[in-house]
Design an enzyme around this catalytic site. Structure first.
Site: not given
Lengths: 222, 264
Positions: B154, B167
């Site tokens: 990401s 995350y």
């Protein structure tokens, strides 16, 4: 006022830095799987504790399993966990436990990571993953803790501070096109001086989320 | 071939005869990548924890005239990952492309100190443990082709995240894994890369529901002015990385986010 400093990690670079950082420095070297959300509170509450608050937390917890090269196909799941997942979780738990204390003092958290995370290194996949995770954890802490006036940084160091010399030499030979521009690597005292500066609100209060590479100009990461 | 399949495979069937396994392919980016790989000619193993979304995803690929099979797989369990790889090899004769996309829920947005304690390890396990398990189980087959490993990371795994710090951390870990595996497996001819997408997915919808200003802020910083489509925008990136066109690309993170993150 004397700065209260907690260094988390055993061996180098944690031990070397603990001896050079300014202030009232306490070094602890827990097993990664022992670190829970109450770990930092436990240190501060313990009888005979040497610190009663936190101005600076330096995190450099790297188990031996992280520092020992092994091809991925030869690693067991337990070894992977010990080399990457457990110390990654430990860093997160240390940060969670340190937040309140750093907020009280408008303190600083610094994670020390080996260059193999940014450069990659064969047979050190778990260490590289751990290092990159910690480097970005520092950025995330900087983003979410800035409003509490806590600053967070990552300091990337030469592999020789984490690995046995033969493993460090192999990692550098496989990744670095250049010798150190300064023709030497920084001393631990020089690294500690930079971390001291990062924790000094008089000079670096406007700096957070930095990712400094202190490898003598070997790699010059973008 | 459907219009979506044409969009997802803009270079045609460049993966004809190849075999791919995609974890977390029941929805979102994983489903988009699975559809794109299939449209490019690969036989696809849709590996998901729940048949409730894995089987429909595989069926949708078959309905489009492509080849896919669902295999139940909890990517945090070594036995499951090995069994899924074995199923791919037994069904289709080998494994050329391993895509690890599955991700654990990140929980409510907030600083690291507010993350629910029991939501930390599952995120680590689904990202880093599973990356290790997928790599270890697939290598013996990937080196025979030689094939490729793709991990889904990401932009948050590069720039950090105030609201999703765990995350972001585990996604960064995967980038470190990619770089080192690329060095370790390069001599074997196996390439390893990452994709850092931003796309409209059920996970993104949930994040927007929890943080309504998120989509506006994301689009505002995106030069292309929209969130990506999992099949049409992200899937072809995986197809490219798996194809011969990317034969000299390894150890890289391809940011597929419409230009929102330009910090590399």
């Amino acid at each position: 006022m004397t700065r209260d400093v907690l260094v988390v990690g055993g061996g180098d670079p944690a031990a070397a830095l603990a001896s050079e950082l300014s202030g009232n420095v306490v070094q602890v070297a827990p097993e990664a799987e022992e670190v829970d959300d109450g770990f930092v509170d436990g240190l501060l509450r313990a009888d005979g504790t040497e610190v009663d608050g936190l101005d600076l937390v330096v995190h450099a917890l790297y188990p031996q399993q992280s520092r020992t090269p092994a091809p991925v196909e030869e690693m067991t799941a337990d070894r992977w966990a010990a080399a990457c997942d457990d110390p990654l979780e430990a860093a997160i738990r240390v940060a969670r436990g340190a937040h309140r204390h750093l907020a009280d003092r408008h303190g600083t958290m610094v994670v020390c990571v080996p260059l193999v995370g940014a450069a990659g290194a064969a047979n050190l996949v778990a260490l590289a993953g751990l290092a990159e995770g910690l480097r970005v954890l520092a950025r995330s802490l900087a983003r979410s803790w800035g409003s509490d006036q806590i600053r967070a940084h990552a300091v990337t160091l030469h592999p020789s501070l984490f690995l046995a010399s033969e493993h460090a030499e192999a990692a550098v030979e496989a990744t670095a096109l250049h010798d150190p521009a300064l023709v030497r690597l920084p001393s631990v005292a020089e690294i500690a001086a930079v971390i001291d500066a990062l924790a000094d609100g008089r000079t670096t209060a406007g700096l957070t989320g930095a990712s400094l590479v202190m490898d003598g100009g070997t790699w010059m990461a973008g | 071939m459907t219009e979506m399949a044409t969009v997802a495979a803009p270079w045609g069937r460049v993966l004809e005869g190849q075999v791919a396994m995609v974890t977390g392919a029941g929805q979102g980016v994983g489903a988009g990548i699975a559809a794109a790989l299939a449209a490019a000619g690969a036989a696809v193993v849709v590996a998901t924890r729940r048949a409730a979304n894995g089987e429909p995803a595989a069926e949708a690929i078959r309905a489009a005239g492509q080849t896919a099979v669902f295999v139940r797989c909890d990517v945090t369990e070594a036995v499951d990952v090995q069994a899924a790889v074995n199923e791919a090899v037994q069904r289709f004769g080998g494994l050329d492309i391993m895509v690890h996309n599955a991700v654990a829920p990140a929980g409510r947005p907030g600083g690291v100190q507010y993350t629910r304690s029991d939501m930390i390890r599952p995120q680590i396990a689904t990202a880093t443990t599973a990356s290790f398990l997928c790599a270890r189980a697939s290598l013996v087959h990937l080196r025979q082709r030689p094939g490729t490993l793709i991990l889904l990371t990401s932009p948050a795994g590069v720039e950090g995240s105030a609201n999703l710090p765990i995350y972001a951390t585990v996604k960064a870990t995967q980038r470190g894994i990619v770089k080192s595996l690329a060095r370790e497996w390069g001599p074997l001819g196996v390439r390893v890369n990452a994709i850092a997408p931003v796309a409209r997915t059920p996970a993104m919808d949930a994040a927007v529901a929890a943080n309504p200003s998120l989509e506006t802020r994301l689009v505002a910083r995106t030069p292309l002015g929209r969130l990506g489509d999992a099949t049409a925008d992200i899937g072809p990136v995986a197809v490219f990385l798996a194809s011969a066109g990317a034969r000299y690309i390894t150890g890289q993170t391809i940011v597929a986010d419409g230009g929102g993150f330009l910090g590399l």
